[in-house]
Design a protein around this motif. Structure first.
Motif, PDB file in Angstrom:
ATOM      1  N   ASN A  79       0.839  -1.348   0.023  1.00  0.00           N
ATOM      2  CA  ASN A  79       0.072  -0.076  -0.127  1.00  0.00           C
ATOM      3  C   ASN A  79       0.955   1.339   0.006  1.00  0.00           C
ATOM      4  OD1 ASN A  79      -2.569  -1.434  -0.024  1.00  0.00           O
ATOM      5  ND2 ASN A  79      -2.366  -1.529   2.218  1.00  0.00           N
ATOM      6  N   PRO A  80       0.489   2.307  -0.671  1.00  0.00           N
ATOM      7  CA  PRO A  80       1.246   3.551  -0.673  1.00  0.00           C
ATOM      8  C   PRO A  80       1.047   4.525   0.322  1.00  0.00           C
ATOM      9  CG  PRO A  80      -0.556   3.472  -2.373  1.00  0.00           C
ATOM     10  CD  PRO A  80      -0.472   2.092  -1.749  1.00  0.00           C
ATOM     11  N   PHE A  81       1.973   5.294   0.626  1.00  0.00           N
ATOM     12  CA  PHE A  81       1.725   6.362   1.777  1.00  0.00           C
ATOM     13  C   PHE A  81       2.428   7.435   1.397  1.00  0.00           C
ATOM     14  CE2 PHE A  81       5.555   4.104   3.055  1.00  0.00           C
ATOM     15  CZ  PHE A  81       6.429   5.006   3.363  1.00  0.00           C
ATOM     16  N   SER A  82       2.234   8.681   1.943  1.00  0.00           N
ATOM     17  CA  SER A  82       2.739   9.985   1.804  1.00  0.00           C
ATOM     18  C   SER A  82       2.884  10.679   3.163  1.00  0.00           C
ATOM     19  CB  SER A  82       2.322  10.752   0.799  1.00  0.00           C
ATOM     20  OG  SER A  82       1.168  11.127   1.031  1.00  0.00           O
ATOM     21  N   VAL A  83       3.925  11.467   3.205  1.00  0.00           N
ATOM     22  CA  VAL A  83       4.001  12.272   4.399  1.00  0.00           C
ATOM     23  C   VAL A  83       4.634  13.726   3.949  1.00  0.00           C
ATOM     24  CG1 VAL A  83       6.079  11.383   5.324  1.00  0.00           C
ATOM     25  CG2 VAL A  83       4.788  12.824   7.076  1.00  0.00           C
ATOM     26  N   GLU A  84       4.124  14.715   4.484  1.00  0.00           N
ATOM     27  CA  GLU A  84       4.541  16.170   3.971  1.00  0.00           C
ATOM     28  C   GLU A  84       4.677  17.192   4.904  1.00  0.00           C
ATOM     29  OE1 GLU A  84       2.069  17.095   0.934  1.00  0.00           O
ATOM     30  OE2 GLU A  84       0.247  17.523   2.213  1.00  0.00           O
ATOM     31  N   GLY A  85       5.373  18.324   4.866  1.00  0.00           N
ATOM     32  CA  GLY A  85       5.369  19.298   5.792  1.00  0.00           C
ATOM     33  C   GLY A  85       6.196  20.650   5.220  1.00  0.00           C
ATOM     34  N   GLU A  86       6.342  21.710   6.041  1.00  0.00           N
ATOM     35  CA  GLU A  86       7.313  22.563   5.826  1.00  0.00           C
ATOM     36  C   GLU A  86       8.309  22.919   6.865  1.00  0.00           C
ATOM     37  OE1 GLU A  86       6.252  27.471   6.127  1.00  0.00           O
ATOM     38  OE2 GLU A  86       4.404  25.986   5.573  1.00  0.00           O
ATOM     39  N   PHE A  87       9.310  23.416   6.483  1.00  0.00           N
ATOM     40  CA  PHE A  87      10.597  23.733   7.152  1.00  0.00           C
ATOM     41  C   PHE A  87      10.284  25.042   7.868  1.00  0.00           C
ATOM     42  CE2 PHE A  87      12.479  20.929   3.890  1.00  0.00           C
ATOM     43  CZ  PHE A  87      13.109  19.946   4.666  1.00  0.00           C
ATOM     44  N   LEU A  88      10.458  25.067   9.207  1.00  0.00           N
ATOM     45  CA  LEU A  88      10.369  26.290  10.185  1.00  0.00           C
ATOM     46  C   LEU A  88      11.575  26.876  10.649  1.00  0.00           C
ATOM     47  CD1 LEU A  88       7.538  24.621  12.416  1.00  0.00           C
ATOM     48  CD2 LEU A  88       7.183  25.880  10.291  1.00  0.00           C
ATOM     49  N   GLU A  89      12.750  26.021  10.775  1.00  0.00           N
ATOM     50  CA  GLU A  89      14.122  26.334  11.216  1.00  0.00           C
ATOM     51  C   GLU A  89      15.071  25.451  10.554  1.00  0.00           C
ATOM     52  OE1 GLU A  89      16.562  27.397  15.221  1.00  0.00           O
ATOM     53  OE2 GLU A  89      14.348  26.914  15.200  1.00  0.00           O
ATOM     54  N   ILE A  90      16.093  26.251  10.145  1.00  0.00           N
ATOM     55  CA  ILE A  90      17.401  25.430   9.442  1.00  0.00           C
ATOM     56  C   ILE A  90      18.699  26.145   9.747  1.00  0.00           C
ATOM     57  CG2 ILE A  90      18.578  24.702   7.286  1.00  0.00           C
ATOM     58  CD1 ILE A  90      15.722  24.909   5.621  1.00  0.00           C
ATOM     59  N   ASP A  91      19.299  25.397  10.719  1.00  0.00           N
ATOM     60  CA  ASP A  91      20.554  25.718  11.210  1.00  0.00           C
ATOM     61  C   ASP A  91      21.695  24.918  10.739  1.00  0.00           C
ATOM     62  OD1 ASP A  91      22.751  27.064  12.482  1.00  0.00           O
ATOM     63  OD2 ASP A  91      22.047  26.494  14.407  1.00  0.00           O
ATOM     64  N   PRO A  92      22.122  24.655   9.502  1.00  0.00           N
ATOM     65  CA  PRO A  92      23.194  23.434   9.338  1.00  0.00           C
ATOM     66  C   PRO A  92      24.407  23.494  10.104  1.00  0.00           C
ATOM     67  CG  PRO A  92      22.177  24.699   7.256  1.00  0.00           C
ATOM     68  CD  PRO A  92      21.801  25.301   8.557  1.00  0.00           C
ATOM     69  N   PRO A  93      24.887  22.593  10.452  1.00  0.00           N
ATOM     70  CA  PRO A  93      24.204  21.067  10.617  1.00  0.00           C
ATOM     71  C   PRO A  93      23.914  20.822  11.852  1.00  0.00           C
ATOM     72  CG  PRO A  93      26.817  20.932  10.842  1.00  0.00           C
ATOM     73  CD  PRO A  93      26.590  22.495  11.003  1.00  0.00           C
TER      74      PRO A  93
END
Length: 264
Positions: A79-93
């Motif tokens: 069975n297929p599935f999906s999950v998604e979202g949005e980036f709120l904060e990025i401080d690499p690494p």
């Protein structure tokens, strides 16, 4: 409060009263290496999943604050599935914060935070997943899932095979017209700002080695050098570029490098 079963070195605790999960694993790799494994589409599809559970078959990312991400996969039952979202904060690494909205969880959105801390043995990855208040069963199931996921991440990022050099490609972004850099309008300028943010995200993730405009006498164009698994990964990067998605006449030329010498 419940504690999920320990697997490998990864462990997770679900506080069902607060609706929060804490999970952690120590990985024998640098934070930069682990961050790349968490954010590079070609890498995520290599390690996130197993034959007896599910496999991630697609992962798209616009690695910038406000950028979207989406994972598609198929369970062991087909069975297929999906999950998604949005980036709120990025401080690499060191830190990555994003929303998490799986289709199998009734459309509920939660918040996921990765923290990468350098330690003597490599990197300590701590996951905080919150927003499960009133949904204790989902909280427990996600805690069990994070132990598996961090175990897979450990096996991948901490292995010599995962750290082996990938292929390098030179990318040319050709503008709609030779005079574009001198006479772009407001809408085109906005597209280029999104393009720069997109490539900056890939630079932080370790996919892009260098990028920027080239002062060609016949008309400026954009250059980028990327380190990826194969040409399909470059094409995925191309398809996600806001300049290409704008449908304003931009196009890529992609050339494989026969050899690349880097600082390490």
């Amino acid at each position: 409060m419940t504690t999920a079963t320990k697997k490998r070195s990864a462990r997770a605790i679900a506080d069902v009263t607060q609706g929060t999960i804490l999970a952690t694993v120590d990985i024998a790799a640098t934070p930069e290496r682990v961050f790349r494994a968490l954010t590079s589409p070609e890498e995520v599809m290599r390690w996130w999943g197993s034959e007896e559970t599910y496999r991630t078959t697609g992962w798209t990312v616009d690695l910038r604050v406000g950028g979207k991400w989406r994972a598609d996969g198929r369970g062991a039952d087909g069975n297929p599935f999906s999950v998604e979202g949005e980036f709120l904060e990025i401080d690499p690494p060191h830190k990555l914060v994003q929303t998490w909205k799986p289709e199998w969880d009734g459309g509920h959105a939660t918040t996921l935070t990765y923290r990468l801390e350098p330690i003597a043995e490599g990197t300590r990855v701590t996951v905080r997943h919150e927003g499960f208040a009133g949904r204790s069963e989902s909280c427990r199931m996600h805690a069990e899932g994070w132990e598996s996921v961090l175990g897979w991440l450990d096996e991948h990022a901490g292995s010599e095979e995962a750290s082996a050099p990938s292929r390098f490609f030179l990318c040319r972004l050709l503008p709609p017209r030779p005079t574009f850099a001198m006479d772009m309008n407001a809408e085109e300028r906005a597209v280029m700002q999104e393009h720069v943010a997109y490539w900056t995200g890939h630079l932080h993730a370790g996919t892009a080695i260098v990028f920027g405009p080239v002062a060609d006498p016949s008309g400026p164009w954009g250059l980028g050098v990327v380190r990826v698994a194969d040409e399909a990964a470059v094409r995925a990067l191309e398809a996600g570029d806001p300049a290409i998605r704008s449908e304003r006449g931009f196009r890529y030329e992609v050339l494989p490098m026969l050899q690349a010498v880097t600082r390490g």
